[in-house]
Scaffold this motif. Structure first.
Motif, mmCIF file in Angstrom:
data_model
loop_
_atom_site.group_PDB
_atom_site.id
_atom_site.type_symbol
_atom_site.label_atom_id
_atom_site.label_comp_id
_atom_site.label_asym_id
_atom_site.label_seq_id
_atom_site.Cartn_x
_atom_site.Cartn_y
_atom_site.Cartn_z
ATOM 1 N N THR A 118 34.808 33.734 37.018
ATOM 2 C CA THR A 118 35.823 34.798 36.930
ATOM 3 C C THR A 118 35.540 35.945 37.897
ATOM 4 O O THR A 118 36.339 36.868 38.018
ATOM 5 C CB THR A 118 35.886 35.367 35.497
ATOM 6 N N PHE A 119 34.395 35.874 38.605
ATOM 7 C CA PHE A 119 34.015 36.961 39.499
ATOM 8 C C PHE A 119 34.907 36.995 40.737
ATOM 9 O O PHE A 119 35.061 35.995 41.445
ATOM 10 C CB PHE A 119 32.553 36.809 39.920
ATOM 11 N N LYS A 120 35.501 38.159 40.992
ATOM 12 C CA LYS A 120 36.326 38.349 42.181
ATOM 13 C C LYS A 120 35.783 39.466 43.066
ATOM 14 O O LYS A 120 35.782 39.353 44.284
ATOM 15 C CB LYS A 120 37.769 38.664 41.777
ATOM 16 N N ASN A 121 35.364 40.539 42.430
ATOM 17 C CA ASN A 121 34.724 41.603 43.202
ATOM 18 C C ASN A 121 33.760 42.385 42.319
ATOM 19 O O ASN A 121 33.762 42.247 41.094
ATOM 20 C CB ASN A 121 35.759 42.520 43.879
ATOM 21 N N MET A 122 32.928 43.209 42.936
ATOM 22 C CA MET A 122 31.850 43.890 42.229
ATOM 23 C C MET A 122 32.334 45.028 41.332
ATOM 24 O O MET A 122 31.558 45.599 40.576
ATOM 25 C CB MET A 122 30.847 44.445 43.233
ATOM 26 N N PHE A 123 33.622 45.329 41.387
ATOM 27 C CA PHE A 123 34.184 46.408 40.579
ATOM 28 C C PHE A 123 34.913 45.856 39.360
ATOM 29 O O PHE A 123 35.981 46.326 39.002
ATOM 30 C CB PHE A 123 35.110 47.268 41.442
ATOM 31 N N ARG A 124 34.299 44.840 38.761
ATOM 32 C CA ARG A 124 34.887 44.167 37.595
ATOM 33 C C ARG A 124 36.277 43.626 37.905
ATOM 34 O O ARG A 124 37.173 43.619 37.085
ATOM 35 C CB ARG A 124 34.936 45.105 36.384
ATOM 36 N N ASN A 125 36.426 43.213 39.185
ATOM 37 C CA ASN A 125 37.640 42.541 39.652
ATOM 38 C C ASN A 125 38.841 43.471 39.806
ATOM 39 O O ASN A 125 39.967 43.011 40.012
ATOM 40 C CB ASN A 125 38.007 41.373 38.730
#
Length: 220
Positions: A118-125
């Motif tokens: 579910t990881f898309k970006n380091m800012f909780r997506n």
């Protein structure tokens, strides 16, 4: 005479009702108080927004419209703060290249995060990120920034926009690996990035987590 009598009777009824109401108020039980609080929560939109807000970690891909973010940020900077020093600076980023670029650096430093499907970006997506910096010369600035953040998150939720307050990404942004991206935010000298907030349209509906009401006590 009948009209006068009717008026007198009506007045007595009103007084009786007021008296009963005052008596009932004095006899309010704990259960009755809880029901009253629940009623206020339903009828008061501000209380309802606060009580229903959840931290969101999965978002729809589109960034939040800038007009709405402008309103959210203005709600933030209207928060209470010590002596109105406004010891904060705010940067709003909805540039996917920026978010994805610093995320790639974060993945290199923390390769396990990419294992999460579910990881898309380091800012909780989140597709829109707000960076909040504090004036290092102000002892009250961490508290002021906290009040600012709460105003933003509550106002966002009232518009159907989710948010998540983030500490770990801010720590990475302050690391040597992300120095280039921190510099791009253009904070003034003497200001330090304190934390970030991810914003976006929710793609999940998390349940409320329990709160320990026993930690709250009224002192007589």
């Amino acid at each position: 005479m009948k009209k006068v009598l009717s008026i007198l009777l009506a007045g007595c009824c009103v007084c009786s009702l007021i008296s009963c109401g005052q008596s009932a108020q004095k006899d309010t039980t704990k259960a009755g108080t809880e029901e009253a609080v629940q009623s206020v929560q339903v009828e008061n939109s501000v209380v309802e927004t606060i009580m229903t807000r959840r931290s969101i970690r999965q978002y729809k891909p589109q960034a939040v419209e800038r007009e709405k973010m402008q309103t959210i940020v203005e709600c933030g900077i209207n928060a209470p703060n010590a002596m109105n020093r406004q010891a904060w600076e705010v940067r709003v980023v909805d540039n996917a290249d920026y978010i994805n670029g610093v995320t790639e650096l974060y993945k290199k430093a923390n390769p396990k995060v990419a294992e999460d499907p579910t990881f898309k970006n380091m800012f909780r997506n989140a597709p829109t990120v707000v960076f909040i910096a504090r004036d290092t010369q102000s002892e009250s600035s961490p508290f002021d920034c906290g009040l600012l953040a709460e105003n933003m998150m509550i106002s966002a939720w009232s518009m159907g926009i989710g948010s998540c307050c983030l500490g770990t990404p801010a720590r990475f942004m302050r690391s040597p690996e992300a120095a280039e991206y921190l510099q791009k935010l253009g904070f003034s000298e003497g200001y330090e990035l304190l934390y970030c907030i991810g914003f976006g349209y929710p793609d999940e509906t998390p349940a409320a987590k329990p709160r320990d009401a026993a930690k709250v006590k009224f002192v007589e």
